[in-house]
Design a protein around this motif. Sequence first.
Motif, PDB file in Angstrom:
ATOM      1  N   ARG A 224     -32.335 135.002  -3.042  1.00  0.00           N
ATOM      2  CA  ARG A 224     -31.610 135.899  -3.953  1.00  0.00           C
ATOM      3  C   ARG A 224     -30.145 135.524  -4.084  1.00  0.00           C
ATOM      4  O   ARG A 224     -29.569 135.563  -5.186  1.00  0.00           O
ATOM      5  CB  ARG A 224     -31.750 137.328  -3.443  1.00  0.00           C
ATOM      6  N   PHE A 225     -29.526 135.141  -2.964  1.00  0.00           N
ATOM      7  CA  PHE A 225     -28.081 134.878  -2.982  1.00  0.00           C
ATOM      8  C   PHE A 225     -27.739 133.394  -2.977  1.00  0.00           C
ATOM      9  O   PHE A 225     -26.569 133.029  -3.027  1.00  0.00           O
ATOM     10  CB  PHE A 225     -27.412 135.573  -1.794  1.00  0.00           C
ATOM     11  N   GLY A 226     -28.765 132.540  -2.897  1.00  0.00           N
ATOM     12  CA  GLY A 226     -28.512 131.100  -2.917  1.00  0.00           C
ATOM     13  C   GLY A 226     -27.787 130.607  -1.690  1.00  0.00           C
ATOM     14  O   GLY A 226     -27.036 129.621  -1.759  1.00  0.00           O
ATOM     15  N   TRP A 227     -28.009 131.247  -0.573  1.00  0.00           N
ATOM     16  CA  TRP A 227     -27.339 130.848   0.667  1.00  0.00           C
ATOM     17  C   TRP A 227     -27.931 129.547   1.204  1.00  0.00           C
ATOM     18  O   TRP A 227     -29.142 129.311   1.104  1.00  0.00           O
ATOM     19  CB  TRP A 227     -27.482 131.938   1.722  1.00  0.00           C
ATOM     20  N   ARG A 228     -27.073 128.722   1.768  1.00  0.00           N
ATOM     21  CA  ARG A 228     -27.554 127.509   2.426  1.00  0.00           C
ATOM     22  C   ARG A 228     -28.330 127.902   3.683  1.00  0.00           C
ATOM     23  O   ARG A 228     -27.992 128.844   4.382  1.00  0.00           O
ATOM     24  CB  ARG A 228     -26.378 126.611   2.818  1.00  0.00           C
ATOM     25  N   TYR A 229     -29.375 127.149   3.973  1.00  0.00           N
ATOM     26  CA  TYR A 229     -30.125 127.372   5.205  1.00  0.00           C
ATOM     27  C   TYR A 229     -30.504 126.015   5.792  1.00  0.00           C
ATOM     28  O   TYR A 229     -30.328 124.962   5.163  1.00  0.00           O
ATOM     29  CB  TYR A 229     -31.380 128.218   4.943  1.00  0.00           C
ATOM     30  N   ASN A 230     -31.027 126.031   6.974  1.00  0.00           N
ATOM     31  CA  ASN A 230     -31.422 124.813   7.676  1.00  0.00           C
ATOM     32  C   ASN A 230     -32.616 124.180   6.953  1.00  0.00           C
ATOM     33  O   ASN A 230     -33.693 124.779   6.869  1.00  0.00           O
ATOM     34  CB  ASN A 230     -31.796 125.173   9.122  1.00  0.00           C
ATOM     35  N   SER A 231     -32.458 122.959   6.446  1.00  0.00           N
ATOM     36  CA  SER A 231     -33.529 122.300   5.692  1.00  0.00           C
ATOM     37  C   SER A 231     -34.725 121.953   6.574  1.00  0.00           C
ATOM     38  O   SER A 231     -35.779 121.538   6.067  1.00  0.00           O
ATOM     39  CB  SER A 231     -32.998 121.025   5.017  1.00  0.00           C
ATOM     40  N   LEU A 232     -34.580 122.141   7.884  1.00  0.00           N
ATOM     41  CA  LEU A 232     -35.696 121.914   8.785  1.00  0.00           C
ATOM     42  C   LEU A 232     -36.888 122.796   8.408  1.00  0.00           C
ATOM     43  O   LEU A 232     -38.050 122.385   8.556  1.00  0.00           O
ATOM     44  CB  LEU A 232     -35.266 122.205  10.227  1.00  0.00           C
ATOM     45  N   TYR A 233     -36.594 123.994   7.900  1.00  0.00           N
ATOM     46  CA  TYR A 233     -37.677 124.904   7.536  1.00  0.00           C
ATOM     47  C   TYR A 233     -38.514 124.361   6.376  1.00  0.00           C
ATOM     48  O   TYR A 233     -39.721 124.603   6.296  1.00  0.00           O
ATOM     49  CB  TYR A 233     -37.117 126.289   7.204  1.00  0.00           C
ATOM     50  N   ASP A 234     -37.876 123.627   5.490  1.00  0.00           N
ATOM     51  CA  ASP A 234     -38.630 122.978   4.414  1.00  0.00           C
ATOM     52  C   ASP A 234     -39.579 121.932   4.990  1.00  0.00           C
ATOM     53  O   ASP A 234     -40.729 121.802   4.553  1.00  0.00           O
ATOM     54  CB  ASP A 234     -37.677 122.312   3.418  1.00  0.00           C
ATOM     55  N   LEU A 235     -39.089 121.201   5.996  1.00  0.00           N
ATOM     56  CA  LEU A 235     -39.924 120.183   6.635  1.00  0.00           C
ATOM     57  C   LEU A 235     -41.070 120.835   7.401  1.00  0.00           C
ATOM     58  O   LEU A 235     -42.198 120.325   7.416  1.00  0.00           O
ATOM     59  CB  LEU A 235     -39.078 119.319   7.573  1.00  0.00           C
ATOM     60  N   PHE A 236     -40.767 121.951   8.065  1.00  0.00           N
ATOM     61  CA  PHE A 236     -41.832 122.690   8.748  1.00  0.00           C
ATOM     62  C   PHE A 236     -42.915 123.108   7.749  1.00  0.00           C
ATOM     63  O   PHE A 236     -44.107 122.995   8.023  1.00  0.00           O
ATOM     64  CB  PHE A 236     -41.256 123.944   9.418  1.00  0.00           C
ATOM     65  N   HIS A 237     -42.472 123.621   6.604  1.00  0.00           N
ATOM     66  CA  HIS A 237     -43.417 124.068   5.582  1.00  0.00           C
ATOM     67  C   HIS A 237     -44.300 122.910   5.111  1.00  0.00           C
ATOM     68  O   HIS A 237     -45.528 123.045   4.978  1.00  0.00           O
ATOM     69  CB  HIS A 237     -42.651 124.671   4.402  1.00  0.00           C
TER      70      HIS A 237
END
Length: 431
Positions: A224-237
Amino acid sequence: MHVSETLSIDVLEAARRRIAYVFAHFDNVVVAFSGGKDSGVLLNLAIEHVERHEPARRIGVFHLDYEAQYSATTDYVDATYQDLAGRVENLRCCVPVKVPTCTSMYQTFWRPWEEEKRNLWVRDLPPYHLSAADFPFITPEMSDYEFQERFSLWHHQKTGAGRTCILIGLRAEESLDRWRTIVSDRNIHKFQGRPWTTKVYENVYNAYPIYDWAVEDIWRANGRFGWRYNSLYDLFHQAGVPLHAMRVASPFISAAKASLSLYRAIDPQIWGRLVSRVNGVNFMAIYGDTKAVGWREVEKPAHMTWKDYAMFLLDTLPPETAEGFRQKLATSIKFWREKGGVLTNETMDDLRRAGIHFEVGGPTNYKTDKLPVRMEYADDVESNEFRLIPTWKRLAITILKNDHAGKYMGFAPTKAEMARRAEIIEKYRGL
């Protein structure tokens, strides 16, 4: 965002109100930032509050850097501090405290950034950091948990604050222990009775503004807010890790063993360094999700009882390691003989079906309706509450897991550990 169970507003608004309350009552606010999804959202909420309501306010951002972690986590932490440079106090700590490891029978802990092992470091020190020299309270025996707790008092005294609050991205959904931290009714340890706070020292508190968030709320906020997050979660997914199983933690602790092998696929360069950094890492990556280390259904040699197998495992361990397990076994046997552990009626029925003799005591001081059961160690019992029953099979699994602390057997920190913690608190209470 889902609606809070205790409030008529959604959890986002509830968190914002809690954060505003903290800023109104504490002159020193620090966000504990691990580099994970929860602490990242909490940091963004705190920064949002400062920008909207108190732009002149400067908060601290505390990060305990464990050296051995996914590159994506390091990149995320680096980028966050770079974005906030000059707006927050950088409290990134690179200190050689003791960190538990369950990857080895020979090594019960390791030390990030240990100077004597600089040639084995997984990566270089970040450009700006606080080291052991900045913290006069550090001792060779201090654990990472003790450091984090003691850090809050150090910063409180360093800033000369009237009140200090450490904001922590703890969510009750993630574990029973975290739920207990929040719902405890001991208001004497809460700030003005707020259930989402905990007293750590005099005028020093922890606060958990997003304790009632679900994991889905975390990702809705980021989207919703476009906050940066750890891209590791994309790799986990992409690797097929379920949403509720995604964790950013030290790779050597018990909870991370089953997924340790992901390092090889997700971060091969870091993986190559991990193998030589901590004893037993490669073995645990291969067998961490198998019965070999007690993670799946464990089997014993057909000619042995579980007691025989547990004793055999003890005899194969290094003497010091084996002695630690034997001490815990002796303590457990004495406890179940003399005091007894509380069990449900259903679990008692399981004991009866197994033909195990036990005695039931009267009401206890425990905050439960369950009754204490006194019994001798059994070989094995089929039960949904297997982990709560004193069996030799449970001991064997504990050994296979390299669970040196005995958590699988229900052990809390030892008296010596608690006494040392109390001594540290008392030593610095008047400072």
